[in-house]
Design a protein around this motif. Sequence first.
Motif: not given
Length: 421
Positions: A69-73
Motif C-alpha cells: 500500500h505504500r508504494s502502489h496504493p
Amino acid sequence: MSTSPQGYTDRFERYADRHPRVVDAVLVLVLMACAIVGSGLTRPGAAPPQRDTTVLLVMGAACLALFRHRSHPRAVTVVNAVCIVFVTALEYVLTPLLLAPVMAAMYWLTTHTGLRTARFYSVTTAAALMAASALFDPTYAASPVPRSIGYCFWLLLPLAAGSMTRLRRAYVASVQARAEHAERTRDEEARRRATEERMRIARELHDVVAHHLALANAQAGTAAHFALTDPRRTKEILTSLTDTTSSALRELKTTLGLLRHDSTPAPASLEPSPGLARLPELVSTCSSAGLTVTVTTAGEPRPLTSGGDLTAFRIVQESLTNATKHAAADSAHVHLAYEDARLLITVTNEAPYGTTDAAPAVPRQGFGIMGMRERAHTVGGSFRAGPRPGGGFEVAVGLPLPPATPEASSKATDSATGEGT
C-alpha cells in the motif's frame, strides 16, 4: 508520559515510522482474521454459507496485497475492490468484517494520494458492489436502498478517517516547519546582532584610538619642530600632548567600561558619550596639533538624539583626524546648518587631500570613511565624502533632527536672548 488517546496515537505513529513492516504485518493478520470470521456469517434465519477454500484464497490475496500500500496504493485498492466484488458474486454477506480489507485499502489510498482520488475509487467500488449484488444476490431486490446506503457508508468511512489523518499530518508538519523557521530566524538574528555589535565596537575603538594617536603624533612632530627655536611653544605643545593621551585613556576606559557593563546598569563613574557640546574641546586639541579649525553655525540650534549627537561628534572628529594625518592644509572648516528636519554637517579643508603638493590626490584606503558612512546610515542619515572641485576634500553629512517641541523652542529663545544681553 502522556496516557491520553492523543498520546497513544503519537506513540503508535512514531513506532510505525520506525518499524513499518512490523505494523503492516500485524494489521494484515488482523484483517485476515476478520475476513475469515466474516466469511462464516450469514443473515438471520438463513442457512450458513458453504465455506470453501475459494473465498479464503480470494480474501487472503486481498489482505496480502495490502503489504504494497505504500508504494502502489491505487493497485492495492483495485485488487481489493475486485476481490470483494468476486466474494459478492459468491453470494457471501458483505459485513464490515469482509469489507475490512478494502476499507483499509481505501484509508491508505486517501492518506497517500488525497481525497479526490480516493473518492473516485470509493464510488466506483460501491457501484460495482451494488451491481454484483443485484446480479448474484436474490435478496438484494427486496431492500436495495438500505443495502446500497450501507455499502456507501462503509466505503466512505475510511475516506473521512484518511482525510483527518492527512490534515493532522499536514498540521504537525506545518508546526514543525514553523518551529524550524523560528529557530533559524533566531540564529540568524543572533548572528546579525553579533555582527552589528562587533562593528559598533570596532567603530568606537577606531574613533577613540585613531583620533588621539593621530593628534598625539602630530603634536609630537610639532614639538620636535619647535624644540630648538621656540621652547615656550614646545612646552605648551607637550602639555597638550599629555592632555591628549590622558583624554585617549579616559575615552578608551569609558568605551571598554560601557562594553563590559552592556547587560547591566553602567557605573556612575563612566563618562557620558561625547556630543557636539565637546566640539570646542576638539577644536582646541586640533589647534595644538597645528590644525586651525573654524566652526560656523546656521539656523537655530536644536538638540539631537543621543545616538545622533554621538554620530555627529564622531564624524567631525574623524574628519579632522583625517585632515591632520593626510592633508597638507593647516586649517579646516566645520559648518553646522540646522534645517527643519535635519542637521547638515560639512567639514572641508582647502589643501589637496593625501598629498603635500598641488597635484590631485586620491584618498588613502582605510576604515575612517567607511566607519563614518556606517555611523550616518545607522541613525538614518546620509553621507558623502570626496575631493572638492577647487581642491581639498569635503565630508558632508545629513542627520535627522527630532521634531521641535514648544518647550525646546522656548528654551532656545531664552538662551538666545540671554546670550544677546
